[in-house]
Design a protein around this motif. Structure first.
Motif, mmCIF file in Angstrom:
data_model
loop_
_atom_site.group_PDB
_atom_site.id
_atom_site.type_symbol
_atom_site.label_atom_id
_atom_site.label_comp_id
_atom_site.label_asym_id
_atom_site.label_seq_id
_atom_site.Cartn_x
_atom_site.Cartn_y
_atom_site.Cartn_z
ATOM 1 N N ASP A 153 -7.609 -1.348 -1.777
ATOM 2 C CA ASP A 153 -7.943 0.081 -1.705
ATOM 3 C C ASP A 153 -7.146 0.907 -2.716
ATOM 4 O O ASP A 153 -7.114 2.116 -2.648
ATOM 5 C CB ASP A 153 -7.706 0.614 -0.293
ATOM 6 C CG ASP A 153 -6.257 0.477 0.144
ATOM 7 O OD1 ASP A 153 -5.516 -0.295 -0.495
ATOM 8 O OD2 ASP A 153 -5.872 1.127 1.126
ATOM 9 N N MET A 165 -6.498 2.720 -6.265
ATOM 10 C CA MET A 165 -7.322 3.347 -7.312
ATOM 11 C C MET A 165 -8.727 3.708 -6.819
ATOM 12 O O MET A 165 -9.674 3.705 -7.591
ATOM 13 C CB MET A 165 -7.475 2.433 -8.547
ATOM 14 C CG MET A 165 -6.227 1.747 -8.980
ATOM 15 S SD MET A 165 -5.002 2.913 -9.549
ATOM 16 C CE MET A 165 -3.579 1.857 -9.636
ATOM 17 N N HIS A 208 -9.418 6.549 -5.728
ATOM 18 C CA HIS A 208 -9.575 7.951 -6.124
ATOM 19 C C HIS A 208 -8.954 8.131 -7.500
ATOM 20 O O HIS A 208 -8.027 7.423 -7.855
ATOM 21 C CB HIS A 208 -8.891 8.861 -5.099
ATOM 22 C CG HIS A 208 -9.311 8.574 -3.690
ATOM 23 N ND1 HIS A 208 -10.492 9.012 -3.169
ATOM 24 C CD2 HIS A 208 -8.722 7.821 -2.731
ATOM 25 C CE1 HIS A 208 -10.614 8.569 -1.919
ATOM 26 N NE2 HIS A 208 -9.550 7.840 -1.635
ATOM 27 N N THR A 209 -9.492 9.098 -8.268
ATOM 28 C CA THR A 209 -8.975 9.253 -9.630
ATOM 29 C C THR A 209 -7.565 9.820 -9.635
ATOM 30 O O THR A 209 -6.781 9.530 -10.530
ATOM 31 C CB THR A 209 -9.883 10.159 -10.478
ATOM 32 O OG1 THR A 209 -10.190 11.319 -9.707
ATOM 33 C CG2 THR A 209 -11.151 9.448 -10.878
ATOM 34 N N VAL A 210 -7.246 10.649 -8.659
ATOM 35 C CA VAL A 210 -5.866 11.141 -8.554
ATOM 36 C C VAL A 210 -5.432 10.993 -7.106
ATOM 37 O O VAL A 210 -6.262 10.790 -6.223
ATOM 38 C CB VAL A 210 -5.734 12.631 -8.960
ATOM 39 C CG1 VAL A 210 -5.903 12.800 -10.441
ATOM 40 C CG2 VAL A 210 -6.696 13.510 -8.178
ATOM 41 N N GLY A 211 -4.134 11.128 -6.902
ATOM 42 C CA GLY A 211 -3.654 11.103 -5.530
ATOM 43 C C GLY A 211 -2.476 10.193 -5.350
ATOM 44 O O GLY A 211 -2.067 9.511 -6.285
ATOM 45 N N PRO A 212 -1.919 10.225 -4.154
ATOM 46 C CA PRO A 212 -0.713 9.428 -3.912
ATOM 47 C C PRO A 212 -0.996 7.938 -3.926
ATOM 48 O O PRO A 212 -2.082 7.485 -3.580
ATOM 49 C CB PRO A 212 -0.261 9.884 -2.522
ATOM 50 C CG PRO A 212 -1.436 10.525 -1.889
ATOM 51 C CD PRO A 212 -2.344 10.993 -2.973
ATOM 52 N N GLN A 213 -0.011 7.190 -4.364
ATOM 53 C CA GLN A 213 -0.101 5.730 -4.409
ATOM 54 C C GLN A 213 0.852 5.157 -3.375
ATOM 55 O O GLN A 213 1.895 5.735 -3.103
ATOM 56 C CB GLN A 213 0.343 5.212 -5.782
ATOM 57 C CG GLN A 213 -0.558 5.597 -6.933
ATOM 58 C CD GLN A 213 -1.708 4.636 -7.100
ATOM 59 O OE1 GLN A 213 -2.453 4.388 -6.168
ATOM 60 N NE2 GLN A 213 -1.871 4.101 -8.279
ATOM 61 N N PRO A 214 0.524 4.013 -2.818
ATOM 62 C CA PRO A 214 1.475 3.379 -1.901
ATOM 63 C C PRO A 214 2.753 2.985 -2.644
ATOM 64 O O PRO A 214 2.707 2.620 -3.818
ATOM 65 C CB PRO A 214 0.736 2.131 -1.418
ATOM 66 C CG PRO A 214 -0.646 2.235 -1.912
ATOM 67 C CD PRO A 214 -0.693 3.225 -3.004
ATOM 68 N N THR A 273 2.697 2.256 5.897
ATOM 69 C CA THR A 273 2.796 2.190 4.452
ATOM 70 C C THR A 273 3.213 3.556 3.920
ATOM 71 O O THR A 273 2.468 4.509 4.060
ATOM 72 C CB THR A 273 1.439 1.816 3.832
ATOM 73 O OG1 THR A 273 0.885 0.760 4.594
ATOM 74 C CG2 THR A 273 1.589 1.405 2.399
ATOM 75 N N ILE A 298 3.528 6.417 1.434
ATOM 76 C CA ILE A 298 2.720 6.809 0.282
ATOM 77 C C ILE A 298 3.403 7.972 -0.404
ATOM 78 O O ILE A 298 3.870 8.895 0.244
ATOM 79 C CB ILE A 298 1.302 7.224 0.714
ATOM 80 C CG1 ILE A 298 0.649 6.071 1.457
ATOM 81 C CG2 ILE A 298 0.495 7.706 -0.460
ATOM 82 C CD1 ILE A 298 -0.705 5.665 0.979
ATOM 83 N N GLY A 351 -4.086 6.688 -10.260
ATOM 84 C CA GLY A 351 -5.075 7.052 -9.258
ATOM 85 C C GLY A 351 -4.485 7.042 -7.888
ATOM 86 O O GLY A 351 -3.267 6.912 -7.727
ATOM 87 N N GLY A 352 -5.328 7.195 -6.887
ATOM 88 C CA GLY A 352 -4.824 7.256 -5.521
ATOM 89 C C GLY A 352 -5.494 6.218 -4.648
ATOM 90 O O GLY A 352 -6.619 5.812 -4.892
ATOM 91 N N ALA A 353 -4.780 5.810 -3.603
ATOM 92 C CA ALA A 353 -5.326 4.817 -2.675
ATOM 93 C C ALA A 353 -5.829 5.513 -1.426
ATOM 94 O O ALA A 353 -5.506 6.659 -1.161
ATOM 95 C CB ALA A 353 -4.235 3.818 -2.301
ATOM 96 N N ASP A 354 -6.653 4.789 -0.669
ATOM 97 C CA ASP A 354 -7.009 5.268 0.671
ATOM 98 C C ASP A 354 -5.734 5.278 1.487
ATOM 99 O O ASP A 354 -4.912 4.388 1.386
ATOM 100 C CB ASP A 354 -8.008 4.306 1.322
ATOM 101 C CG ASP A 354 -9.390 4.464 0.721
ATOM 102 O OD1 ASP A 354 -9.613 5.486 0.060
ATOM 103 O OD2 ASP A 354 -10.216 3.566 0.900
ATOM 104 N N GLU A 386 -4.858 4.595 4.690
ATOM 105 C CA GLU A 386 -5.137 4.086 6.027
ATOM 106 C C GLU A 386 -4.433 2.765 6.231
ATOM 107 O O GLU A 386 -4.077 2.067 5.273
ATOM 108 C CB GLU A 386 -6.640 3.937 6.236
ATOM 109 C CG GLU A 386 -7.295 2.993 5.239
ATOM 110 C CD GLU A 386 -8.799 2.900 5.450
ATOM 111 O OE1 GLU A 386 -9.313 1.783 5.409
ATOM 112 O OE2 GLU A 386 -9.445 3.945 5.650
ATOM 113 N N GLU A 387 -4.282 2.425 7.473
ATOM 114 C CA GLU A 387 -3.599 1.178 7.816
ATOM 115 C C GLU A 387 -4.493 0.005 7.426
ATOM 116 O O GLU A 387 -5.684 -0.005 7.723
ATOM 117 C CB GLU A 387 -3.346 1.152 9.318
ATOM 118 C CG GLU A 387 -2.547 -0.058 9.740
ATOM 119 C CD GLU A 387 -2.577 -0.236 11.251
ATOM 120 O OE1 GLU A 387 -1.691 -0.912 11.753
ATOM 121 O OE2 GLU A 387 -3.491 0.296 11.883
ATOM 122 N N THR A 388 -3.919 -0.988 6.752
ATOM 123 C CA THR A 388 -4.731 -2.159 6.370
ATOM 124 C C THR A 388 -3.997 -3.430 6.723
ATOM 125 O O THR A 388 -3.845 -4.312 5.911
ATOM 126 C CB THR A 388 -5.033 -2.166 4.860
ATOM 127 O OG1 THR A 388 -3.776 -2.062 4.172
ATOM 128 C CG2 THR A 388 -5.935 -1.059 4.451
#
Lengths: 180, 320
Positions: A72, A74, A76-82, B6, B8, B312-315, B317-319
Motif C-alpha cells: 500500500d 505510494m 497517493h501522490t502525496v502524503g505521509p509515509q510509514p 504503524t 506514519i 508519495g503517501g501510503a494508505d 490502515e492496519e495491514t
C-alpha cells in the motif's frame, strides 16, 4: 475491552510453541528466527531464550522491517509515509530453516511482504510462520505453522498485542472499533 | 488509545528545496529513515521495491559526479525508473530556456525531478510550475540540502547528538551552498557553528545566521568536535580574493599541526571534490580523523530517505 491473553498465558503459549519448534524440526539445527518489527522481534527474542533453555543451543535471531515491501506504499501522490526502521539479519539465511515471527496474523499482507523481503536476503531451505494470535479475515492465501491462539474476531474489532519490551506489560486485548 | 501499529510520518513540504524551513523533527525523520536505508546497501541484493513504477528525472545543468551518481544509485536501490538529462546533450545547448526544458520533461509525467543548476532559486522556480516533486541537488550559491543532511548523518554516526557540538567550517564561505545548508541545519539542531575564511570570502551578513565568524583558523579549530573543509571554488570566483593558492594553504589549509588544536576525537569532513594542497593537506584527508569517504557512502542512504519520504503517501490502515 476484554483481555484475551494475560502475561501468564502469553508465557505458557510461547513455551509451548518453543517445544513445538523443537519437535517439528527435530532440534534447532540450521534454524534461525526472524521477527517482524516491532513486536514480532520481541517475541522472536523470547522464543530464542526459551529454545536455549530447552536445547542449550543458540538460535540466531534477526529483525525484519517490511515497510519498503508493503503493497500500500505510494497509493497517493502525496502524503505521509510509514516510518522505515532498520532490518538486522546478521547471518546468512541461505539453506537455513527460517522461523518468521509476527504478533498478529490478520490479512496476510505483512507476511507476503516479509516473504518477499526474506527472499532478497538469500535462499532459505524453508520458511515457517509463527504468530501469537491468528484473528482471521485473510485477504491472501497465508497460513501459520505455529499459532499461539486462534481468536475469532469481527472485522471492526482490533487486536492489540502489548509486550513488556514496548508497552510495559504483557497482554493481548480485543477492542471494539478503532485502528489497532 | 495506544500508539497505532504503524507510525506514519511526513515532511510538511512535498519538495526538498532547502534546509530553510525544516524543523528539527523533520531533519531527525530524514536521518532516522536514512539509518534504515543504509542497511540495504550492505545486502547482496541491494534493492527494495518501494519506488516501483515511479519515474525520477535527474536534471543536471552543472557538472557533478558525486551527487548525480549518488542520486542515481539511491533511485535504483528503491526500484525507481531513472533518467539522466545532462546539459551537454540537451536542447539547452540549442537555446531552450530552463522553464521550457522543465515543462517538456514534465509533459512526460515523471514523479520527481532532481535538479542541479548554477543559478540560485531555480528549484523554487520549478516547484511553482511543475507538478513533480522537486529535489534540490544544489542551486547556485544558495542551498545543497542533501549534502547538509548527509553531513549531519555522518556526524550523528559518531557523536551522540548534534546539539552542543562545536563545528568549524573553513574555506570559501562566499560561494558555498554547502555552507549555507550546513549552517541552517546545524544551528537548527543546536550545534555551535564557527565559520572561518579569508575576510574577502566571508559574506558581510553571515552572523545573521547565528554563527561565529573569524579569519583566525586556530580560533575556529580550537576544541572543535567537527572540522568541515570547503572547496575553493575557482570556477565561481570572478576576482582575486586571495594572493595565491599556496598562500591560501599556508593560512587556511588544514594540516596535521593545526588539527592538534581540535578535540582528540575530531572528525574531518569535506563535501568534495577536494583540492589537495589547497584547502586540505593529503595527510589530513587520508588520515585517521577523516570521514570524507563515509560522507560519500552515507550520501546514498540519505538520498534514499529523501526520495522515499517525498515519493508519495501510503494508505493509513492496519495491514497485519
Amino acid at each position: 475491552m476484554p483481555v484475551v491473553m494475560d502475561a501468564d498465558r502469553i508465557g505458557r503459549t510461547l513455551t509451548r510453541i518453543a517445544h513445538e519448534i523443537v519437535e517439528r524440526n527435530k532440534g534447532v539445527e540450521a534454524l534461525a528466527l526472524v521477527g517482524v518489527r516491532t513486536r514480532g522481534v520481541h517475541i522472536a527474542r523470547r522464543l530464542a531464550r526459551t529454545l536455549k533453555e530447552i536445547t542449550g543451543d543458540d538460535v540466531p535471531t534477526g529483525a525484519l522491517d517490511i515497510t519498503l515491501y508493503r503493497d500500500d506504499l505510494m497509493r497517493h501522490t502525496v502524503g505521509p509515509q510509514p516510518l522505515v526502521r532498520s532490518t538486522e539479519i546478521p547471518f546468512s539465511i541461505d539453506n537455513r530453516k527460517i522461523l518468521l515471527v509476527d504478533d498478529v496474523l490478520y490479512t496476510g499482507r505483512t507476511v507476503r511482504a516479509a516473504l518477499d523481503a526474506l527472499i532478497d536476503f538469500g535462499r532459505p531451505a524453508s520458511i515457517q510462520l509463527i504468530v501469537l494470535v491468528d484473528r482471521g479475515h485473510r485477504e491472501l492465501p497465508v497460513k501459520a505453522d505455529y499459532v499461539g491462539k486462534n481468536l475469532p474476531t469481527q472485522l471492526e474489532e482490533s487486536v492489540q498485542v502489548r509486550l513488556q519490551e514496548t508497552d510495559g506489560e504483557d497482554e493481548v486485548v480485543l477492542r471494539e472499533g478503532g485502528a489497532a | 488509545m495506544s500508539a497505532p501499529a504503524t507510525a506514519i510520518t511526513a515532511l510538511r513540504s512535498r519538495h526538498l528545496l532547502g534546509i530553510a524551513g525544516m524543523t528539527p523533527e523533520e531533519i531527525t525523520l530524514v536521518l532516522d529513515t536514512a539509518t534504515a536505508m543504509k542497511e540495504i546497501g550492505s545486502r547482496t541484493v541491494k534493492k527494495v521495491p518501494a519506488l516501483r513504477g515511479k519515474t525520477v528525472v535527474n536534471l543536471f545543468f552543472e557538472p557533478s559526479t558525486r551527487t548525480r551518481t549518488s542520486f542515481e544509485i539511491a533511485e535504483k536501490r528503491l526500484s525507481a525508473d531513472t533518467l539522466n538529462v545532462a546539459i551537454g546533450t540537451s536542447s539547452v545547448v540549442k537555446g531552450e530556456t530552463l522553464v521550457d526544458t522543465a515543462l517538456n520533461i514534465e509533459a512526460m509525467q515523471p514523479d520527481m525531478i532532481v535538479l542541479r543548476h548554477s543559478s540560485s532559486g531555480t528549484c523554487h522556480l520549478l516547484s511553482r510550475i511543475c507538478k513533480s516533486a522537486i529535489i534540490n541537488a544544489g542551486d547556485g550559491t544558495h542551498e545543497h540540502p542533501t549534502q547538509a543532511l548527509l553531513d549531519a548523518f555522518t556526524i550523528r554516526e559518531r557523536k551522540p547528538t548534534l546539539a552542543g557540538l562545536k563545528v568549524a567550517i573553513v574555506g570559501d564561505l562566499l560561494h558555498s551552498r554547502v555552507l549555507r545548508s550546513n549552517i541552517l541545519l546545524l544551528t537548527t539542531m543546536g550545534a555551535d557553528v564557527w565559520v572561518c575564511g579569508p575576510p574577502t570570502l566571508i559574506p558581510a551578513d553571515i552572523r545573521r545566521f547565528g554563527v561565529t565568524a573569524t579569519s583566525r583558523i586556530d580560533e575556529a579549530v580550537e576544541g572543535a568536535d567537527v572540522v568541515m573543509m570547503l572547496r575553493i571554488q575557482l570556477e565561481r570566483m570572478e576576482g582575486a580574493y586571495f594572493p595565491s593558492l599556496r598562500e591560501y594553504f599556508n593560512v587556511f589549509g588544514m594540516t596535521e599541526a593545526r588539527l592538534r588544536l581540535a578535540k582528540p576525537d575530531v572528525l574531518i569532513m569535506h563535501p568534495g571534490p577536494m583540492n589537495r594542497g589547497v584547502e586540505i593537506a593529503s595527510e589530513v584527508a587520508d588520515g585517521p580523523y577523516s570521514v570524507i569517504l563515509d560522507q560519500v557512502a552515507n550520501g546514498v542512504a540519505v538520498r534514499m530517505a529523501v526520495l522515499y519520504l517525498l515519493a508519495g503517501g501510503a494508505d493509513h490502515e492496519e495491514t497485519t
